[in-house]
Design a protein around this motif. Structure first.
Motif, PDB file in Angstrom:
ATOM      1  N   THR A 265       0.815  -1.418  -0.008  1.00 42.21           N
ATOM      2  CA  THR A 265      -0.002   0.029   0.028  1.00 42.21           C
ATOM      3  C   THR A 265       1.004   1.188  -0.025  1.00 42.21           C
ATOM      4  OG1 THR A 265      -0.240  -0.090   2.382  1.00 42.21           O
ATOM      5  CG2 THR A 265      -1.935  -1.090   1.250  1.00 42.21           C
ATOM      6  N   HIS A 266       1.972   1.103   0.308  1.00 39.92           N
ATOM      7  CA  HIS A 266       2.750   2.220   0.289  1.00 39.92           C
ATOM      8  C   HIS A 266       4.254   1.915  -0.293  1.00 39.92           C
ATOM      9  CE1 HIS A 266       0.002   3.915   3.056  1.00 39.92           C
ATOM     10  NE2 HIS A 266       0.095   3.019   3.829  1.00 39.92           N
ATOM     11  N   PRO A 267       4.306   1.706  -1.580  1.00 36.18           N
ATOM     12  CA  PRO A 267       5.814   1.438  -1.986  1.00 36.18           C
ATOM     13  C   PRO A 267       6.610   2.542  -2.274  1.00 36.18           C
ATOM     14  CG  PRO A 267       3.848   1.414  -3.827  1.00 36.18           C
ATOM     15  CD  PRO A 267       3.183   1.549  -2.568  1.00 36.18           C
ATOM     16  N   ASP A 268       5.954   3.712  -2.096  1.00 35.39           N
ATOM     17  CA  ASP A 268       6.952   4.839  -2.427  1.00 35.39           C
ATOM     18  C   ASP A 268       7.831   5.160  -1.068  1.00 35.39           C
ATOM     19  OD1 ASP A 268       4.330   5.292  -1.478  1.00 35.39           O
ATOM     20  OD2 ASP A 268       4.803   7.411  -1.790  1.00 35.39           O
ATOM     21  N   GLN A 269       7.365   4.786  -0.040  1.00 31.98           N
ATOM     22  CA  GLN A 269       7.843   5.038   1.294  1.00 31.98           C
ATOM     23  C   GLN A 269       8.779   3.876   2.083  1.00 31.98           C
ATOM     24  OE1 GLN A 269       4.639   5.733   4.212  1.00 31.98           O
ATOM     25  NE2 GLN A 269       3.661   7.161   2.606  1.00 31.98           N
ATOM     26  N   ALA A 270       9.783   4.298   2.652  1.00 35.60           N
ATOM     27  CA  ALA A 270      10.856   3.162   3.319  1.00 35.60           C
ATOM     28  C   ALA A 270      10.170   2.642   4.529  1.00 35.60           C
ATOM     29  CB  ALA A 270      12.186   3.805   3.473  1.00 35.60           C
ATOM     30  N   PRO A 271      10.159   1.375   4.754  1.00 32.38           N
ATOM     31  CA  PRO A 271       9.441   0.998   6.046  1.00 32.38           C
ATOM     32  C   PRO A 271      10.508   1.061   7.194  1.00 32.38           C
ATOM     33  CG  PRO A 271      10.287  -0.899   4.714  1.00 32.38           C
ATOM     34  CD  PRO A 271      10.449   0.243   3.801  1.00 32.38           C
ATOM     35  N   MET A 272       9.983   1.358   8.721  1.00 32.06           N
ATOM     36  CA  MET A 272      10.714   1.293   9.735  1.00 32.06           C
ATOM     37  C   MET A 272      11.801   0.046   9.950  1.00 32.06           C
ATOM     38  SD  MET A 272       7.993   2.992  12.449  1.00 32.06           S
ATOM     39  CE  MET A 272       6.571   2.151  11.913  1.00 32.06           C
ATOM     40  N   SER A 273      12.716   0.300  10.554  1.00 24.08           N
ATOM     41  CA  SER A 273      13.463  -0.781  10.863  1.00 24.08           C
ATOM     42  C   SER A 273      12.708  -1.615  11.839  1.00 24.08           C
ATOM     43  CB  SER A 273      14.736  -0.216  11.519  1.00 24.08           C
ATOM     44  OG  SER A 273      14.479   0.290  13.027  1.00 24.08           O
ATOM     45  N   TYR A 274      12.963  -2.686  12.202  1.00 23.38           N
ATOM     46  CA  TYR A 274      12.284  -3.567  13.175  1.00 23.38           C
ATOM     47  C   TYR A 274      12.348  -2.888  14.623  1.00 23.38           C
ATOM     48  CZ  TYR A 274      11.004  -7.095  16.602  1.00 23.38           C
ATOM     49  OH  TYR A 274      10.373  -8.076  17.379  1.00 23.38           O
ATOM     50  N   GLU A 275      13.573  -2.261  14.958  1.00 19.33           N
ATOM     51  CA  GLU A 275      13.826  -1.653  16.205  1.00 19.33           C
ATOM     52  C   GLU A 275      12.703  -0.726  16.421  1.00 19.33           C
ATOM     53  OE1 GLU A 275      16.410  -2.570  14.368  1.00 19.33           O
ATOM     54  OE2 GLU A 275      16.998  -3.858  15.719  1.00 19.33           O
ATOM     55  N   ALA A 276      12.625   0.321  15.517  1.00 21.18           N
ATOM     56  CA  ALA A 276      11.606   1.629  15.228  1.00 21.18           C
ATOM     57  C   ALA A 276      10.337   1.142  15.201  1.00 21.18           C
ATOM     58  CB  ALA A 276      12.112   2.316  14.087  1.00 21.18           C
TER      59      ALA A 276
END
Length: 60
Positions: free
Chosen positions: A31-42
């Motif tokens: 759904t948000h391919p243009d955004q970088a996902p958060m790291s696991y920790e974040a």
């Protein structure tokens, strides 16, 4: 069996309140391919804050 095991694992994590990072990554990719996902920790920290909040300014 593989799919059933995956659903069982996801259900168990949700029952104990453990966030599902893999589901989050799939959601972000879908759904948000243009955004970088958060790291696991974040991601984990954000889920903890969303669930429990900072508890500052509250009476209880």
């Amino acid at each position: 069996m593989g799919q059933a095991g995956r659903y069982l694992g996801q259900s168990l994590r949700l029952m104990v309140g453990m966030p599902d990072y893999d589901a989050y990554l799939s959601h972000m990719e879908r759904t948000h391919p243009d955004q970088a996902p958060m790291s696991y920790e974040a991601f984990f920290q954000e889920r903890l804050e969303a669930r429990y909040g900072s508890r500052t300014g509250k009476c209880c």
